[in-house]
Design an enzyme around this catalytic site. Structure first.
Site, PDB file in Angstrom:
ATOM      1  N   CYS A  26       0.864  -1.175   0.000  1.00 48.71           N
ATOM      2  CA  CYS A  26       0.000   0.000   0.000  1.00 48.71           C
ATOM      3  C   CYS A  26       0.901   1.226   0.000  1.00 48.71           C
ATOM      4  O   CYS A  26       1.976   1.196  -0.592  1.00 48.71           O
ATOM      5  CB  CYS A  26      -0.965  -0.028   1.184  1.00 48.71           C
ATOM      6  N   HIS A 541      -0.158  -7.837  33.976  1.00 49.94           N
ATOM      7  CA  HIS A 541      -1.124  -8.660  33.250  1.00 49.94           C
ATOM      8  C   HIS A 541      -0.884 -10.112  33.637  1.00 49.94           C
ATOM      9  O   HIS A 541       0.155 -10.693  33.314  1.00 49.94           O
ATOM     10  CB  HIS A 541      -0.953  -8.467  31.740  1.00 49.94           C
TER      11      HIS A 541
END
Length: 619
Positions: A26, A541
């Site tokens: 892209c 976490h």
């Protein structure tokens, strides 16, 4: 070749030629479809000189190069070659949801086609401007010749689409183009009364369409594989192309043509109902606000087929292209706000450069170079883009050409619709200014976290050589240290959420690594945030994907707003239960505002015990 050594390293680091199924590009990225992503050395690619970043998600494996990516891609394709073995059927190991696979195909098919579409769209805008100002008459030969570029690109769009998607769908690009050319020929396109094998064919317009040819090329790919399996090899060279064309054309005319047109009509009907029921302003506002997130996920081109369908059916796009332009300008405005706010010369150079790039319609450098690092610009674009999109939606702004960005604004005055142009300009200005003001007010995190020289040094800070200070973090749990790059969670292993480390726990108690305020306790109890007095933001976490346990095996005893001391118990966790339920128990500790500090240094010892220093934040 200019980029040969660079491309050789890329090929090696993604797992070699045999691991590459397809590669497109892209504005700034190489987008790989890999047979086995585990063979790719993501960290090695990130460290490669010339690579900005690597993003691996469900859409594609993306290597961010920069705006010169088209040159890199051209040489890369040449180096990969099209040997006979590369044309063989490649079995994709990764199973995908059919809807998602279709969206991936549309997104990656549109990427190479964007160049001629942009050229024709901008040309249409300038021709409209020249016609309005009287520089060139719409009846003049010069105008007619230049306008033929625009009309040809969209008339022969099926041919461009066929070339773009053929390789990915295992079909011969040349046979796919031949089929598309046949469909748009004067013998078939929009011709009434046709029949084949005695079966009456509906009158269909294949020019400007894209869905029928994608379906046809998909069928061609399946047929190609089937014929290679059953036709003797010594006959394939002569017989297969003939059979493919003779079979695919009738099937396309009888089946895929009508289906493709019905799908296009269905998409138009859906948005027409949405417009008549709620108003398209909702979609315009939301897309303008959230486009940077889609770009970050590699799905920024998904709107192109929808916009093409609108222009083909209605003569204009009422939603996506205007929203994309407003969002791009909002990104530019946000970076200008940071440019005006920044004091550091290097930061000013970064923000100024990416702001201009976004102004020209290329936002990836801003998103990957600044948005991910500072995060607050996302909020600024949501504010600015949302406000600009809301105004454009309420004013029913129409995009008459497939074009977006600042240079495409003249096309909004097509058909002498000057009020449409004025409303679009206002929408763009609102998005740009609002995002810039919001970014300036939100500020740059680093500047807001600076500690005054006269502030007393906290007991967790230790003076080092010169005026450099540091904040040491003790281990949150006893266990074996795991480097962040080896953690089986992309968001953490890539460093996208900040620097840190993982710990395979040998104890059940999670303790505070540093004194501070509990800034967050997730409802599922699997994650706890702590913010120190110096502004260091720590995320603990517990386990990977353990959010799905919905609090099972967790006994968290602190709440948001609590003040904790280093070593204080935060939670007791049944790690054996987590493992029995099939989840990875690794405890991850990261500094989420890593970019605010000079460095975050993890410990190097293999095992961590209570009171051991696991991370050091250099202020």
């Amino acid at each position: 070749m200019k980029y040969q050594p660079f491309n050789e390293e890329i090929i090696r680091l993604v797992g070699g030629k045999e691991n590459i199924q397809a590669v497109v590009h892209c504005m700034t990225r190489l987008r790989f479809t890999l047979n086995d992503r585990s063979k790719a050395d993501t960290e090695g690619l990130k460290a490669l000189d010339g690579v900005i970043d690597v993003v691996s998600n469900n859409v594609a494996y993306q290597v961010i190069i920069g705006t010169h990516v088209s040159e890199v891609h051209a040489e890369l394709i040449s180096m990969l070659g099209l040997s006979p073995s590369s044309d063989e059927e490649i079995e994709v190991k990764e199973k995908k949801n059919p809807l998602k696979a279709a969206m991936d195909l549309l997104s990656e098919t549109m990427t190479p086609v964007i160049e001629p579409i942009i050229a024709s769209g901008l040309l249409a805008g300038f021709l409209s401007l020249f016609s309005i100002t009287g520089l060139i008459s719409a009846d003049s030969p010069t105008y007619q010749l230049l306008d033929s570029i625009r009309s040809a690109v969209f008339f022969f769009l099926p041919i461009l689409i066929a070339m773009s998607c053929a390789k990915r769908l295992k079909a011969s690009p040349y046979l796919a183009v031949a089929l598309a050319a046949t469909l748009v020929s004067s013998s078939i396109n929009d011709v009434a009364g046709l029949s084949i094998f005695g079966i009456q064919l509906p009158q269909m317009v294949y020019a400007n369409s894209f869905i029928p040819i994608i379906l046809a090329v998909w069928f061609m790919g399946q047929l190609t594989v089937l014929l290679k399996k059953y036709i003797p090899k010594f006959l394939q060279y002569f017989l297969n192309p003939l059979l493919i064309m003779v079979i695919c054309l009738p099937v396309t005319l009888l089946v895929f043509g009508p289906i493709g047109i019905w799908i296009g009509d269905g998409i138009g009907w859906f948005f027409e109902v949405l417009h008549n029921t709620f108003g398209s302003w909702i979609v315009v506002m939301l897309y303008a606000a959230f486009q940077p997130f889609l770009i970050m996920l590699g799905a920024g081109n998904f709107m192109m087929p929808l916009a093409l369908n609108f222009v083909n059916k209605m003569g204009y796009d009422p939603i996506f292209l205007a929203a994309a332009t407003i969002s791009d300008l909002a990104v530019s405005g946000a970076m200008l706000g940071y440019f005006l706010r920044a004091k550091d010369s290097k930061q000013k150079q970064l923000f100024g450069t990416v702001s201009f790039s976004a102004l020209m319609g290329v936002t990836e450098p801003a998103i990957y170079g600044a948005f991910i690092k500072y995060r607050r610009p996302f909020i600024a674009v949501m504010i600015g883009g949302g406000m600009g999109g809301l105004f454009a939606g309420l004013m029913n702004v129409k995009t008459y050409s497939i074009v977006w960005g600042l240079m495409g604004l003249p096309s909004y005055a097509d058909n002498q619709d000057f009020s449409n142009l004025i409303f679009m300009i206002i929408s763009v200005v609102v998005g740009f200014v609002a995002a810039g003001v919001a970014a300036y007010i939100l500020g740059i995190p680093q500047e807001e976290k600076d500690i005054e020289a006269k502030e007393p040094v906290n007991e967790t800070e230790q003076a080092s050589a010169g005026n450099v200070k540091k904040v040491p973090l003790a281990s949150v749990v006893e266990g074996k240290l795991v480097p962040l790059a080896e953690i089986n969670d992309q968001a953490f292993s890539t460093g996208a959420l900040g620097k840190g480390l993982g710990i395979i726990p040998s104890d059940s108690q999670i303790v505070a690594p540093v004194a501070g305020e509990v800034s967050a306790v997730f409802p599922t109890k699997h994650a706890i945030g702590i913010k120190t007095e110096q502004g260091v933001e720590v995320l603990i976490h517990i386990g990977i994907d353990t959010v799905e346990l919905d609090g099972k095996h967790f006994d968290t005893i602190v709440e948001q707003g609590d003040q904790v001391k280093q070593g204080q118990l935060l939670s007791t966790v049944d790690f054996e239960g987590i493992k029995k339920d099939g989840y990875d128990p690794t405890v991850i500790v990261v500094i989420t505002n890593t970019m605010d500090y000079l460095d975050v240094i993890p410990a190097v010892q293999e095992n961590l015990f209570a009171e051991d220093e696991c991370l050091t934040v250099i202020l």
